[in-house]
Design a protein around this motif. Structure first.
Motif, PDB file in Angstrom:
ATOM      1  N   SER A 187       0.827  -1.210   0.000  1.00 27.02           N
ATOM      2  CA  SER A 187       0.000   0.000   0.000  1.00 27.02           C
ATOM      3  C   SER A 187       0.861   1.259   0.000  1.00 27.02           C
ATOM      4  O   SER A 187       0.546   2.243  -0.675  1.00 27.02           O
ATOM      5  CB  SER A 187      -0.923   0.007   1.220  1.00 27.02           C
ATOM      6  OG  SER A 187      -1.848  -1.058   1.167  1.00 27.02           O
ATOM      7  N   ILE A 188       1.953   1.223   0.753  1.00 26.75           N
ATOM      8  CA  ILE A 188       2.863   2.365   0.800  1.00 26.75           C
ATOM      9  C   ILE A 188       3.486   2.612  -0.573  1.00 26.75           C
ATOM     10  O   ILE A 188       3.582   3.762  -1.036  1.00 26.75           O
ATOM     11  CB  ILE A 188       3.958   2.132   1.863  1.00 26.75           C
ATOM     12  CG1 ILE A 188       3.338   2.128   3.267  1.00 26.75           C
ATOM     13  CG2 ILE A 188       5.052   3.193   1.765  1.00 26.75           C
ATOM     14  CD1 ILE A 188       4.294   1.709   4.371  1.00 26.75           C
ATOM     15  N   SER A 202       0.879   4.025  -3.003  1.00 25.80           N
ATOM     16  CA  SER A 202       0.653   5.445  -2.722  1.00 25.80           C
ATOM     17  C   SER A 202       1.726   6.308  -3.372  1.00 25.80           C
ATOM     18  O   SER A 202       1.432   7.348  -3.968  1.00 25.80           O
ATOM     19  CB  SER A 202       0.631   5.684  -1.211  1.00 25.80           C
ATOM     20  OG  SER A 202       0.496   7.053  -0.919  1.00 25.80           O
ATOM     21  N   LEU A 242      -3.667   4.415   1.141  1.00 28.85           N
ATOM     22  CA  LEU A 242      -3.166   4.191   2.497  1.00 28.85           C
ATOM     23  C   LEU A 242      -4.273   4.102   3.538  1.00 28.85           C
ATOM     24  O   LEU A 242      -3.994   3.813   4.708  1.00 28.85           O
ATOM     25  CB  LEU A 242      -2.212   5.329   2.882  1.00 28.85           C
ATOM     26  CG  LEU A 242      -0.963   5.441   2.014  1.00 28.85           C
ATOM     27  CD1 LEU A 242      -0.236   6.741   2.300  1.00 28.85           C
ATOM     28  CD2 LEU A 242      -0.039   4.253   2.249  1.00 28.85           C
ATOM     29  N   LEU A 281       4.042   3.623   7.687  1.00 29.77           N
ATOM     30  CA  LEU A 281       2.686   3.859   7.195  1.00 29.77           C
ATOM     31  C   LEU A 281       2.213   5.263   7.555  1.00 29.77           C
ATOM     32  O   LEU A 281       1.647   5.978   6.727  1.00 29.77           O
ATOM     33  CB  LEU A 281       1.739   2.805   7.762  1.00 29.77           C
ATOM     34  CG  LEU A 281       0.280   2.866   7.307  1.00 29.77           C
ATOM     35  CD1 LEU A 281       0.168   2.786   5.792  1.00 29.77           C
ATOM     36  CD2 LEU A 281      -0.527   1.732   7.959  1.00 29.77           C
ATOM     37  N   TYR A 330       1.392   8.363   4.939  1.00 32.44           N
ATOM     38  CA  TYR A 330       0.100   9.055   4.976  1.00 32.44           C
ATOM     39  C   TYR A 330       0.311  10.561   5.130  1.00 32.44           C
ATOM     40  O   TYR A 330      -0.388  11.368   4.496  1.00 32.44           O
ATOM     41  CB  TYR A 330      -0.742   8.503   6.122  1.00 32.44           C
ATOM     42  CG  TYR A 330      -2.213   8.857   6.024  1.00 32.44           C
ATOM     43  CD1 TYR A 330      -2.984   8.391   4.958  1.00 32.44           C
ATOM     44  CD2 TYR A 330      -2.829   9.624   7.000  1.00 32.44           C
ATOM     45  CE1 TYR A 330      -4.334   8.702   4.856  1.00 32.44           C
ATOM     46  CE2 TYR A 330      -4.178   9.935   6.912  1.00 32.44           C
ATOM     47  CZ  TYR A 330      -4.923   9.473   5.840  1.00 32.44           C
ATOM     48  OH  TYR A 330      -6.268   9.781   5.747  1.00 32.44           O
TER      49      TYR A 330
END
Length: 242
Positions: A132-133, A136, A152, A169, A173
């Protein structure tokens, strides 16, 4: 380094080798991990290459060489090694790093395609967070700032318990919020990242200070120049001062 420090799963892979070779390869793999910890990439590479020469069909050896190449920014080589490791093991746990290699090669669309592959759904929680990181970051590269933030917004983001991925994380964000001009919200998430970053994996504290308008001064700045004029002490031949 005895080689016994390796995970049990790696020892299982080494059972395909002779006892003597397995012990030697295990020691090289432990050295790779230790040298990566202190950013001695050249020495880590030498041990990883030796492990691959002695055990080219052991996934952990190919993975180790891939990790060294990844840390050196040699994206194509790292991707090749990760692909080989996946083919040999059948595991996709390095998928996030493979996606990041595609990103490093400037192939964002291919990276996103790989990130959305069926294998991504089989990843363990920690690997899904890392993926996910990376996603992003790719969305931000493409100027898709809302999508970067949404990538994220996963359950692990709001978890209260501190996890290995918490600092990274939260930091990612904060970066996504900053790209949207939401500076106050970004500040809060940089603060969370700094609080969770016991291993100093990020520069969250510095980013937080920047947003607060604090100017950090290096009190040692200029001392290196003075040292250059003085006789070197405490140095080993070819090495840095300890």
């Amino acid at each position: 380094m005895t080689g016994k420090e390796l995970d049990r799963s790696v020892h299982q892979q080494l059972r395909t080798l002779s006892k003597e070779n397995a012990e030697g390869v295990a020691q090289h793999l432990v050295m790779v991990a230790a040298l990566l910890e202190v950013d001695d990439l050249e020495s880590a590479e030498a041990h990883a290459e030796t492990a691959v020469r002695r055990a080219g069909r052991v996934p952990a050896a190919r993975e180790a060489l891939g990790l060294v190449a990844y840390r050196k920014g040699e994206w194509a080589r790292a991707l090749s090694e990760f692909r080989t490791a996946r083919r040999l093991s059948g595991s996709s746990h390095m998928l996030a790093l493979m996606v990041d290699c595609e990103r490093g090669l400037g192939r964002q669309e291919r990276a996103l395609e790989l990130a959305m592959s069926p294998e991504a759904k089989t990843l363990a929680v920690e690997d899904r967070v890392e993926l996910s990181i990376v996603i992003s970051g790719i969305r931000r590269d493409l100027g898709q700032f809302e999508a970067s933030l949404q990538a994220l917004e996963i359950p692990q983001l709001k978890g209260s318990a501190r996890k290995p991925w918490s600092a990274r994380l939260s930091y990612a964000y904060a970066e996504a919020l900053l790209s949207l001009g939401r500076d106050d919200d970004a500040r809060d998430w940089f603060a969370r990242a700094a609080d969770a970053d016991d291993e100093l994996e990020t520069d969250a504290a510095e980013r937080l200070a920047e947003l607060d308008g604090v100017i950090l001064t290096d009190l040692l700045d200029g001392e290196d120049d003075e040292d250059d004029d003085a006789p070197a002490q405490g140095r080993e031949p070819g090495g840095d001062a300890r």
